[in-house]
Design a protein around this motif. Sequence first.
Motif, PDB file in Angstrom:
ATOM      1  N   UNK A  43       1.012  -1.193   0.007  1.00  0.00           N
ATOM      2  CA  UNK A  43       0.114  -0.064   0.113  1.00  0.00           C
ATOM      3  C   UNK A  43       0.957   1.204  -0.084  1.00  0.00           C
ATOM      4  N   UNK A  44       0.728   2.044  -1.026  1.00  0.00           N
ATOM      5  CA  UNK A  44       1.625   3.115  -1.178  1.00  0.00           C
ATOM      6  C   UNK A  44       0.673   4.432  -0.377  1.00  0.00           C
ATOM      7  N   UNK A  45       1.228   5.427   0.191  1.00  0.00           N
ATOM      8  CA  UNK A  45       0.547   6.279   1.092  1.00  0.00           C
ATOM      9  C   UNK A  45       1.348   7.374   0.958  1.00  0.00           C
ATOM     10  N   UNK A  46       0.631   8.765   0.584  1.00  0.00           N
ATOM     11  CA  UNK A  46       1.198   9.916   0.673  1.00  0.00           C
ATOM     12  C   UNK A  46       0.268  10.835   1.468  1.00  0.00           C
ATOM     13  N   UNK A 159       1.424   7.499  -8.144  1.00  0.00           N
ATOM     14  CA  UNK A 159       0.452   6.479  -8.161  1.00  0.00           C
ATOM     15  C   UNK A 159       0.408   5.843  -6.587  1.00  0.00           C
ATOM     16  N   UNK A 160       0.064   6.890  -5.861  1.00  0.00           N
ATOM     17  CA  UNK A 160      -0.236   6.556  -4.443  1.00  0.00           C
ATOM     18  C   UNK A 160      -1.729   5.929  -4.516  1.00  0.00           C
ATOM     19  N   UNK A 161      -1.978   4.832  -3.400  1.00  0.00           N
ATOM     20  CA  UNK A 161      -3.127   4.090  -3.347  1.00  0.00           C
ATOM     21  C   UNK A 161      -3.917   5.233  -2.443  1.00  0.00           C
ATOM     22  N   UNK A 162      -3.306   5.910  -1.551  1.00  0.00           N
ATOM     23  CA  UNK A 162      -3.962   6.772  -0.755  1.00  0.00           C
ATOM     24  C   UNK A 162      -3.252   7.869  -0.593  1.00  0.00           C
ATOM     25  N   UNK A 163      -4.052   9.251  -0.480  1.00  0.00           N
ATOM     26  CA  UNK A 163      -3.410  10.359  -0.200  1.00  0.00           C
ATOM     27  C   UNK A 163      -4.114  11.054   0.984  1.00  0.00           C
ATOM     28  N   UNK A 164      -3.562  11.468   1.988  1.00  0.00           N
ATOM     29  CA  UNK A 164      -4.475  11.471   3.198  1.00  0.00           C
ATOM     30  C   UNK A 164      -4.207  13.221   3.405  1.00  0.00           C
ATOM     31  N   UNK A 165      -4.888  13.742   4.411  1.00  0.00           N
ATOM     32  CA  UNK A 165      -4.940  15.179   4.515  1.00  0.00           C
ATOM     33  C   UNK A 165      -4.525  15.348   6.024  1.00  0.00           C
ATOM     34  N   UNK A 166      -3.284  16.126   6.109  1.00  0.00           N
ATOM     35  CA  UNK A 166      -2.837  16.413   7.533  1.00  0.00           C
ATOM     36  C   UNK A 166      -3.246  17.790   8.001  1.00  0.00           C
ATOM     37  N   UNK A 172      -6.651  13.056  12.242  1.00  0.00           N
ATOM     38  CA  UNK A 172      -6.597  12.066  13.405  1.00  0.00           C
ATOM     39  C   UNK A 172      -5.291  11.454  13.490  1.00  0.00           C
ATOM     40  N   UNK A 173      -4.313  11.637  12.804  1.00  0.00           N
ATOM     41  CA  UNK A 173      -2.970  11.108  12.741  1.00  0.00           C
ATOM     42  C   UNK A 173      -2.031  11.799  13.357  1.00  0.00           C
ATOM     43  N   UNK A 174      -1.263  11.406  14.593  1.00  0.00           N
ATOM     44  CA  UNK A 174      -0.360  12.019  15.231  1.00  0.00           C
ATOM     45  C   UNK A 174       1.050  12.195  14.619  1.00  0.00           C
ATOM     46  N   UNK A 175       1.427  11.063  13.752  1.00  0.00           N
ATOM     47  CA  UNK A 175       2.343  10.862  13.258  1.00  0.00           C
ATOM     48  C   UNK A 175       2.684  10.430  11.835  1.00  0.00           C
ATOM     49  N   UNK A 176       3.204  11.325  10.928  1.00  0.00           N
ATOM     50  CA  UNK A 176       3.474  10.554   9.684  1.00  0.00           C
ATOM     51  C   UNK A 176       4.821  10.584   8.939  1.00  0.00           C
TER      52      UNK A 176
END
Length: 200
Positions: A43-46, A159-166, A172-176
């Motif tokens: 899983x590729x995440x950005x 080609x990320x599977x998921x791109x999150x918003x920080x 909700x994510x404390x560390x990336x």
Amino acid sequence: IALNSILLVGLVVLYILFFTSKSCKTETAKPITTSDSIAAPALSIGYIDTDSLMLQYEFAIELNEKLENYTRQENNYKDMMLRFNNDYNNFLKTGASLTLTEQKKTEESLKKRADELAKMEERLMNERTKLETVIQVDQKKMIDAVYAFVRDYNAKHQQFNVILKKSFSESPVLYMDDDMDITREIIDGLNEEYRNVKGK
């Protein structure tokens, strides 16, 4: 002879049953090797820091400047209205001690200021109505532009599977991991696109 034949058949049957069940158990207990298993895709995440995006995206900066400009005008109007009310109340208290000429001069000055404030208030109300419409339209346009650009960027590059918003206030994510951060590339790309579109 008959008894021996029955015993022989029984032994053959037992022999067959014993070795057949043993081979079944052996097959069942056979460990699964890596060649037998199906490898799960990685899983590729950005992620994009939206706080930084809103501070550095030129489209967002211009929207914010429009709001700040209106707020300055509104604050200026409030200050002028406060001073007018103080001067008017002061005139009501001390006007009797002034000469008729001074009273007339002060009244004319207060009336002129009241007219100017009324015009300013009307202009601000009209500007506020226009600004609310512009901001609403431009905010939607900006959000759509960001989503479209991120989709296009992802299709062309990582080609990320998921791109999150920080975001400091919402995420909700404390560390990336910093290696997952594509904020700078997205901001640079958005600003380049915005300048090109604005220049047309």
